[in-house]
Motif scaffolding. Structure first.
Motif, PDB file in Angstrom:
ATOM      1  N   ALA A 134       0.837  -1.213   0.000  1.00  0.00           N
ATOM      2  CA  ALA A 134       0.000   0.000   0.000  1.00  0.00           C
ATOM      3  C   ALA A 134       0.864   1.252   0.000  1.00  0.00           C
ATOM      4  CB  ALA A 134      -0.935  -0.013   1.201  1.00  0.00           C
ATOM      5  N   ARG A 135       1.955   1.219   0.760  1.00  0.00           N
ATOM      6  CA  ARG A 135       2.854   2.382   0.812  1.00  0.00           C
ATOM      7  C   ARG A 135       3.511   2.613  -0.543  1.00  0.00           C
ATOM      8  NH1 ARG A 135       8.151   2.714   0.971  1.00  0.00           N
ATOM      9  NH2 ARG A 135       8.498   0.579   1.664  1.00  0.00           N
ATOM     10  N   ILE A 136       4.007   1.550  -1.149  1.00  0.00           N
ATOM     11  CA  ILE A 136       4.676   1.667  -2.442  1.00  0.00           C
ATOM     12  C   ILE A 136       3.686   2.126  -3.513  1.00  0.00           C
ATOM     13  CG2 ILE A 136       5.782   0.322  -4.277  1.00  0.00           C
ATOM     14  CD1 ILE A 136       7.158  -1.276  -1.981  1.00  0.00           C
ATOM     15  N   LYS A 137       2.488   1.567  -3.499  1.00  0.00           N
ATOM     16  CA  LYS A 137       1.454   1.971  -4.462  1.00  0.00           C
ATOM     17  C   LYS A 137       1.150   3.467  -4.337  1.00  0.00           C
ATOM     18  CE  LYS A 137      -3.211   1.013  -6.007  1.00  0.00           C
ATOM     19  NZ  LYS A 137      -4.477   0.357  -5.741  1.00  0.00           N
ATOM     20  N   ALA A 138       1.181   3.979  -3.108  1.00  0.00           N
ATOM     21  CA  ALA A 138       0.928   5.402  -2.876  1.00  0.00           C
ATOM     22  C   ALA A 138       2.131   6.272  -3.236  1.00  0.00           C
ATOM     23  CB  ALA A 138       0.537   5.627  -1.414  1.00  0.00           C
ATOM     24  N   GLY A 139       3.272   5.634  -3.521  1.00  0.00           N
ATOM     25  CA  GLY A 139       4.474   6.375  -3.894  1.00  0.00           C
ATOM     26  C   GLY A 139       5.135   7.078  -2.725  1.00  0.00           C
ATOM     27  N   LEU A 140       5.025   6.486  -1.536  1.00  0.00           N
ATOM     28  CA  LEU A 140       5.557   7.120  -0.328  1.00  0.00           C
ATOM     29  C   LEU A 140       6.770   6.378   0.219  1.00  0.00           C
ATOM     30  CD1 LEU A 140       2.158   7.661   1.505  1.00  0.00           C
ATOM     31  CD2 LEU A 140       3.525   9.413   0.371  1.00  0.00           C
ATOM     32  N   SER A 141       7.685   7.136   0.808  1.00  0.00           N
ATOM     33  CA  SER A 141       8.784   6.525   1.564  1.00  0.00           C
ATOM     34  C   SER A 141       8.225   6.090   2.913  1.00  0.00           C
ATOM     35  CB  SER A 141       9.902   7.547   1.780  1.00  0.00           C
ATOM     36  OG  SER A 141       9.432   8.595   2.626  1.00  0.00           O
ATOM     37  N   GLN A 142       8.990   5.320   3.658  1.00  0.00           N
ATOM     38  CA  GLN A 142       8.555   4.930   5.003  1.00  0.00           C
ATOM     39  C   GLN A 142       8.386   6.168   5.886  1.00  0.00           C
ATOM     40  OE1 GLN A 142      11.402   1.977   6.345  1.00  0.00           O
ATOM     41  NE2 GLN A 142      10.124   0.321   5.567  1.00  0.00           N
ATOM     42  N   ALA A 143       9.283   7.115   5.743  1.00  0.00           N
ATOM     43  CA  ALA A 143       9.200   8.338   6.555  1.00  0.00           C
ATOM     44  C   ALA A 143       7.939   9.130   6.221  1.00  0.00           C
ATOM     45  CB  ALA A 143      10.447   9.192   6.351  1.00  0.00           C
ATOM     46  N   ALA A 144       7.641   9.264   4.934  1.00  0.00           N
ATOM     47  CA  ALA A 144       6.453  10.017   4.517  1.00  0.00           C
ATOM     48  C   ALA A 144       5.175   9.305   4.944  1.00  0.00           C
ATOM     49  CB  ALA A 144       6.467  10.223   3.007  1.00  0.00           C
ATOM     50  N   ALA A 145       5.154   7.983   4.827  1.00  0.00           N
ATOM     51  CA  ALA A 145       3.984   7.213   5.260  1.00  0.00           C
ATOM     52  C   ALA A 145       3.780   7.369   6.762  1.00  0.00           C
ATOM     53  CB  ALA A 145       4.157   5.747   4.891  1.00  0.00           C
ATOM     54  N   GLY A 146       4.866   7.319   7.508  1.00  0.00           N
ATOM     55  CA  GLY A 146       4.789   7.500   8.953  1.00  0.00           C
ATOM     56  C   GLY A 146       4.244   8.861   9.338  1.00  0.00           C
ATOM     57  N   GLU A 147       4.684   9.889   8.631  1.00  0.00           N
ATOM     58  CA  GLU A 147       4.191  11.241   8.920  1.00  0.00           C
ATOM     59  C   GLU A 147       2.683  11.342   8.763  1.00  0.00           C
ATOM     60  OE1 GLU A 147       6.207  14.390   6.828  1.00  0.00           O
ATOM     61  OE2 GLU A 147       8.174  13.626   7.427  1.00  0.00           O
ATOM     62  N   LEU A 148       2.135  10.606   7.799  1.00  0.00           N
ATOM     63  CA  LEU A 148       0.685  10.643   7.588  1.00  0.00           C
ATOM     64  C   LEU A 148      -0.101  10.179   8.809  1.00  0.00           C
ATOM     65  CD1 LEU A 148       0.084   9.286   3.967  1.00  0.00           C
ATOM     66  CD2 LEU A 148      -0.124  11.630   4.779  1.00  0.00           C
ATOM     67  N   ILE A 149       0.473   9.217   9.552  1.00  0.00           N
ATOM     68  CA  ILE A 149      -0.250   8.682  10.713  1.00  0.00           C
ATOM     69  C   ILE A 149       0.448   9.041  12.030  1.00  0.00           C
ATOM     70  CG2 ILE A 149      -1.359   6.853   9.384  1.00  0.00           C
ATOM     71  CD1 ILE A 149       0.605   4.860  10.677  1.00  0.00           C
ATOM     72  N   TYR A 150       1.303  10.056  11.958  1.00  0.00           N
ATOM     73  CA  TYR A 150       1.923  10.642  13.162  1.00  0.00           C
ATOM     74  C   TYR A 150       2.870   9.704  13.904  1.00  0.00           C
ATOM     75  CZ  TYR A 150      -2.045  13.529  11.980  1.00  0.00           C
ATOM     76  OH  TYR A 150      -2.970  14.266  11.280  1.00  0.00           O
ATOM     77  N   ILE A 151       3.639   8.922  13.133  1.00  0.00           N
ATOM     78  CA  ILE A 151       4.684   8.076  13.718  1.00  0.00           C
ATOM     79  C   ILE A 151       5.979   8.322  12.948  1.00  0.00           C
ATOM     80  CG2 ILE A 151       3.080   6.282  14.504  1.00  0.00           C
ATOM     81  CD1 ILE A 151       4.057   4.585  12.093  1.00  0.00           C
ATOM     82  N   ASN A 152       7.103   7.848  13.482  1.00  0.00           N
ATOM     83  CA  ASN A 152       8.373   8.049  12.790  1.00  0.00           C
ATOM     84  C   ASN A 152       8.687   6.890  11.839  1.00  0.00           C
ATOM     85  OD1 ASN A 152       9.486   5.957  14.356  1.00  0.00           O
ATOM     86  ND2 ASN A 152      10.242   7.387  15.898  1.00  0.00           N
ATOM     87  N   GLN A 153       9.742   7.066  11.056  1.00  0.00           N
ATOM     88  CA  GLN A 153      10.137   6.066  10.061  1.00  0.00           C
ATOM     89  C   GLN A 153      10.488   4.736  10.697  1.00  0.00           C
ATOM     90  OE1 GLN A 153      13.582   4.910   9.449  1.00  0.00           O
ATOM     91  NE2 GLN A 153      12.829   3.550   7.858  1.00  0.00           N
ATOM     92  N   GLN A 154      11.121   4.762  11.848  1.00  0.00           N
ATOM     93  CA  GLN A 154      11.518   3.523  12.521  1.00  0.00           C
ATOM     94  C   GLN A 154      10.289   2.694  12.904  1.00  0.00           C
ATOM     95  OE1 GLN A 154      13.817   4.088  16.068  1.00  0.00           O
ATOM     96  NE2 GLN A 154      14.365   1.946  16.226  1.00  0.00           N
ATOM     97  N   ALA A 155       9.269   3.338  13.417  1.00  0.00           N
ATOM     98  CA  ALA A 155       8.042   2.625  13.775  1.00  0.00           C
ATOM     99  C   ALA A 155       7.388   2.032  12.526  1.00  0.00           C
ATOM    100  CB  ALA A 155       7.072   3.554  14.494  1.00  0.00           C
ATOM    101  N   TRP A 156       7.354   2.804  11.440  1.00  0.00           N
ATOM    102  CA  TRP A 156       6.763   2.293  10.197  1.00  0.00           C
ATOM    103  C   TRP A 156       7.536   1.068   9.711  1.00  0.00           C
ATOM    104  CZ3 TRP A 156       2.305   3.690   7.746  1.00  0.00           C
ATOM    105  CH2 TRP A 156       2.045   3.009   6.560  1.00  0.00           C
ATOM    106  N   ASN A 157       8.867   1.148   9.793  1.00  0.00           N
ATOM    107  CA  ASN A 157       9.701   0.024   9.370  1.00  0.00           C
ATOM    108  C   ASN A 157       9.328  -1.252  10.122  1.00  0.00           C
ATOM    109  OD1 ASN A 157      12.156  -1.784   9.749  1.00  0.00           O
ATOM    110  ND2 ASN A 157      12.816  -0.476   8.071  1.00  0.00           N
ATOM    111  N   LEU A 158       9.045  -1.143  11.402  1.00  0.00           N
ATOM    112  CA  LEU A 158       8.672  -2.320  12.193  1.00  0.00           C
ATOM    113  C   LEU A 158       7.349  -2.914  11.714  1.00  0.00           C
ATOM    114  CD1 LEU A 158       9.642  -1.179  15.798  1.00  0.00           C
ATOM    115  CD2 LEU A 158      10.902  -2.727  14.296  1.00  0.00           C
ATOM    116  N   TYR A 159       6.443  -2.077  11.222  1.00  0.00           N
ATOM    117  CA  TYR A 159       5.177  -2.587  10.685  1.00  0.00           C
ATOM    118  C   TYR A 159       5.398  -3.402   9.414  1.00  0.00           C
ATOM    119  CZ  TYR A 159       2.620   0.741  13.688  1.00  0.00           C
ATOM    120  OH  TYR A 159       2.100   1.441  14.744  1.00  0.00           O
ATOM    121  N   GLU A 160       6.403  -3.032   8.633  1.00  0.00           N
ATOM    122  CA  GLU A 160       6.669  -3.726   7.367  1.00  0.00           C
ATOM    123  C   GLU A 160       7.577  -4.945   7.534  1.00  0.00           C
ATOM    124  OE1 GLU A 160       8.079  -1.207   4.235  1.00  0.00           O
ATOM    125  OE2 GLU A 160       6.302   0.056   4.279  1.00  0.00           O
ATOM    126  N   THR A 161       8.175  -5.105   8.685  1.00  0.00           N
ATOM    127  CA  THR A 161       9.075  -6.234   8.929  1.00  0.00           C
ATOM    128  C   THR A 161       8.263  -7.498   9.149  1.00  0.00           C
ATOM    129  OG1 THR A 161      10.672  -4.745   9.941  1.00  0.00           O
ATOM    130  CG2 THR A 161      10.939  -7.087  10.401  1.00  0.00           C
TER     131      THR A 161
END
Length: 84
Positions: free
Chosen positions: A24-51
Motif C-alpha cells: 500500500a505504501r509503495i502503491k501510494a508512492g511514499l517513503s517509510q518516513a512520509a507514510a509514517g508522517e501521515l499517521i503521526y509516527i516516525n520512520q523507525q516505527a513504520w519500518n517495524l510494521y513492514e518487517t
C-alpha cells in the motif's frame, strides 16, 4: 488469546499483514518516513510494521510490530485524500 476479534480474520477491523502495508505504501508512492508522517509516527516505527513476523534483531528481540487497525484505517483514508 486466539479468539481476539482482530486476529480471527472475520472482524471488519484487523491487523494488516506486513506485505500488505508495504504494498500500500509503495502503491501510494511514499517513503517509510512520509507514510509514517501521515499517521503521526516516525520512520523507525513504520519500518517495524513492514518487517515480517518472526524477524529478530541482532539481540534476539522481535523486529516486527503489528499495526493497529485504527492506524491502518487512518493511513488508507489519508492516502485516499491525497489521491482525491
Amino acid at each position: 488469546m486466539p479468539n481476539h476479534p482482530n486476529r480471527s480474520g472475520k472482524a471488519k477491523a484487523r491487523n494488516p499483514k506486513p506485505a500488505e502495508i508495504k504494498a500500500a505504501r509503495i502503491k501510494a508512492g511514499l517513503s517509510q518516513a512520509a507514510a509514517g508522517e501521515l499517521i503521526y509516527i516516525n520512520q523507525q516505527a513504520w519500518n517495524l510494521y513492514e518487517t515480517e513476523v518472526g524477524s529478530t534483531t541482532a539481540g534476539g528481540i522481535s523486529a516486527h510490530r503489528r499495526m493497529h487497525p485504527a492506524f491502518w484505517d487512518l493511513f488508507q483514508r489519508k492516502v485516499k485524500e491525497m489521491e482525491g
